[in-house]
Scaffold this motif. Structure first.
Motif, short mmCIF file in Angstrom:
data_model
loop_
_atom_site.label_atom_id
_atom_site.label_comp_id
_atom_site.label_asym_id
_atom_site.label_seq_id
_atom_site.Cartn_x
_atom_site.Cartn_y
_atom_site.Cartn_z
N ARG A 192 59.06 -63.59 -40.72
CA ARG A 192 58.76 -62.74 -41.88
C ARG A 192 58.05 -63.52 -42.96
O ARG A 192 57.12 -63.06 -43.58
CB ARG A 192 60.06 -62.17 -42.45
N LYS A 193 58.52 -64.77 -43.14
CA LYS A 193 57.93 -65.64 -44.15
C LYS A 193 56.47 -65.89 -43.80
O LYS A 193 55.59 -65.83 -44.62
CB LYS A 193 58.69 -66.97 -44.14
N ARG A 194 56.22 -66.20 -42.50
CA ARG A 194 54.85 -66.47 -42.04
C ARG A 194 53.97 -65.26 -42.26
O ARG A 194 52.83 -65.39 -42.65
CB ARG A 194 54.86 -66.83 -40.56
N ASN A 195 54.51 -64.09 -41.96
CA ASN A 195 53.71 -62.88 -42.09
C ASN A 195 53.31 -62.60 -43.52
O ASN A 195 52.32 -61.92 -43.77
CB ASN A 195 54.47 -61.67 -41.52
N SER A 196 54.04 -63.12 -44.49
CA SER A 196 53.69 -62.86 -45.89
C SER A 196 52.62 -63.83 -46.38
O SER A 196 52.04 -63.64 -47.43
CB SER A 196 54.93 -62.97 -46.77
N LEU A 197 52.35 -64.89 -45.61
CA LEU A 197 51.30 -65.83 -45.99
C LEU A 197 49.94 -65.27 -45.59
O LEU A 197 49.79 -64.74 -44.50
CB LEU A 197 51.50 -67.17 -45.29
N LYS A 198 48.99 -65.41 -46.48
CA LYS A 198 47.62 -64.98 -46.13
C LYS A 198 46.86 -66.19 -45.62
O LYS A 198 46.50 -67.09 -46.39
CB LYS A 198 46.93 -64.39 -47.36
N ASP B 48 47.87 -70.84 -49.06
CA ASP B 48 49.24 -70.33 -49.25
C ASP B 48 50.26 -71.31 -48.67
O ASP B 48 51.39 -71.39 -49.13
CB ASP B 48 49.40 -68.97 -48.59
N GLU C 152 53.25 -72.71 -50.87
CA GLU C 152 54.64 -72.48 -50.47
C GLU C 152 55.40 -73.79 -50.36
O GLU C 152 56.54 -73.90 -50.78
CB GLU C 152 54.67 -71.75 -49.13
#
Lengths: 353, 128
Positions: free
Chosen positions: B9-15, B90, B94
């Motif tokens: 989920r964390k990865r998916n929020s990174l652009k 990102d 992060e």
């Protein structure tokens, strides 16, 4: 089931003597003195204390000395396993530098002695991974090959695309595909399909009782036993009726024995000594079981779809065979390559009327 | 498993910059053998190169070749993003935020410990 346990047979095939289960050419004494020598030179954590890295280096050396293929990989997998990890690369720095307990060293030694007898790593550890699943492995049931993970992807893609297509037309209930796997072995293909297609059901069959038992055991361990029906049956001797208990079949998938008989003798000792040769030998042209499956398919299939893993020489051969048997009304729809770029997977369909 | 899902989920929020397969070169330690049923090699290591930047990632984190291929692409995507975007990436932001959080936690823990010690000393003094 055929296993090469007869000593004369192994001799004729020029297989190394250490292949005999229970016997090793490297005596215990020789292993110990090598260890003592190594210990003096390579205990990074202090005198007499061996770390995971030390152990890997030590056993890699032993395996190399004894002509065991994949010496480094084998010792890495064994050490990682004893430390509760899947691969050496996944171990953290702290674990790598912590001295191993006597028990851990003993466990590594016990497993490594099995590897010294050319036992495949997967049987040494008693388990292996296929996609996201950890499956129990047991000789002589055929060990799933990494290429076969792609076969699962192809079936999943096809089924998901069917869902999409039907949704575009009009609202339909989510389909419950019935998948038939011929030659399920350890259950790798059947069980990973059940995981990736949560609405699916699988009928899995194998002619060997050991394979049926192992698939059943793996299904229970993964709590998938409600969605799989496992049959002890030889596809050469079964009728379509037996297989239609859950209705018509949507997809047939198989990794049938496809090795050309003349190539069997040149297989590695790991395979010849420990795996069921009937799971590998496809007869003179490697197509004996492929043909049986394709001949059975038309009477089973509701829609279409036979997915097979084959030898790279088979795509043309299968296409010609299908053309020579037009009564089957099957065509070769697609040939897919494996991750090494070899033509490996066939998608065969019922001809559209 | 839960930790994996959180990471995803964390990865998916990174652009991150998208990588196309055409820019990638993949290698496997398989040897020249026939492959398939005829081989039982256990080395599932994946070596993935991003041709334009030259960045190479080696992944042997799991015993599944398809999973290693997937993880290799994820790691490579992060490295390529860092390479081209630097501090604007990102991934960098992060990591920086996580590092800051860690330092903050350490500082607070140290303060609490000092406060407790001071309180103890004062209690001693009161007794005497």
């Amino acid at each position: 089931m055929r296993c090469l346990t007869h000593p004369l047979l192994r001799k004729l095939l020029s297989l190394p003597p250490q292949c005999v289960p229970g016997q090793g050419t490297l005596s215990k004494g020789a292993v110990l003195s090598l260890k003592q020598l190594f210990l003096r030179q390579n205990c990074s954590a202090g005198p007499g204390l061996m770390t995971a890295t030390d152990m890997v280096n030590y056993w890699q050396k032993v395996f190399e000395t004894n002509g065991i293929p994949e010496a480094r990989e084998s010792s890495q997998y064994i050490v990682s396993f004893v430390l509760g990890a899947k691969t050496f690369q996944s171990l953290d720095s702290k674990t790598l530098h912590t001295p191993l307990t006597a028990l851990q060293q003993e466990q590594i030694q016990r497993l490594s002695h099995r590897r010294l007898q050319r036992m495949p790593v997967q049987y040494v550890l008693g388990e292996w991974d296929f996609w996201d699943l950890t499956l129990k492995m047991r000789p002589p049931v055929f060990i799933p090959r990494p290429e076969t993970e792609d076969l699962v992807s192809l079936v999943v893609e096809e089924e998901l695309q069917k869902c999409e297509n039907s949704a575009l037309c009009f609202p339909v209930p989510v389909p419950h595909p019935v998948i038939l796997e011929i030659g399920c072995g350890s259950g790798a293909i059947a069980l990973s399909l059940l995981c990736k297609l949560p609405q699916s059901r699988v009928i899995a069959m194998d002619k060997e009782e050991a394979a049926v038992d192992l698939t059943r055991e793996n299904a229970h361990r993964l709590q998938l036993q409600e969605r799989i029906h496992i049959i002890h049956q030889d596809v050469s001797h079964c009728s379509a009726k037996q297989l239609l208990l859950w209705g018509p079949i949507d997809v047939i998938v198989s990794n049938p024995p496809y090795i050309f008989h003349e190539d069997m003798a040149s297989l590695d000792a790991e395979i010849l000594c420990y795996e069921d040769l009937d799971a590998l030998d496809g007869g003179d042209d490697g197509m004996r079981v492929i043909k049986t499956i394709l001949a059975l398919a038309p009477s089973l299939l509701k829609v279409s779809g036979v997915f097979l893993e084959v030898d790279p020489r088979h795509p043309d051969m299968v296409e010609h065979w299908l053309q020579a048997h037009p009564d089957l009304l099957l065509t070769l729809r697609a040939i897919h390559k494996d991750f090494c770029g070899k033509p490996r997977f066939l998608h065969i369909q019922k001809q559209s009327s | 498993s839960v930790p994996l899902l959180q990471a995803e989920r964390k990865r998916n929020s990174l652009k991150l910059l998208e990588l196309s397969e055409a820019e990638l070169e993949e290698q496997f330690v398989r040897g020249d053998g026939p492959g398939g049923q005829a081989t039982n090699k256990t080395n599932n290591c994946v070596v993935l190169k991003h041709i334009p930047s030259g960045i190479v990632v080696k992944c042997h984190q799991t015993r599944s070749v398809e999973k290693n291929r997937k993880i290799a692409r994820e790691i490579l995507q992060e490295k390529v993003d860092l390479f081209y975007k630097g501090e604007d990436s990102d991934v960098f932001k992060e990591k920086k935020a996580a590092e800051k959080q860690k330092q903050e936690k350490k500082r607070r823990a140290k303060e609490n410990l000092e406060r407790k010690q001071l309180f103890k000393e004062m209690q001693q003094l009161d007794k005497e």
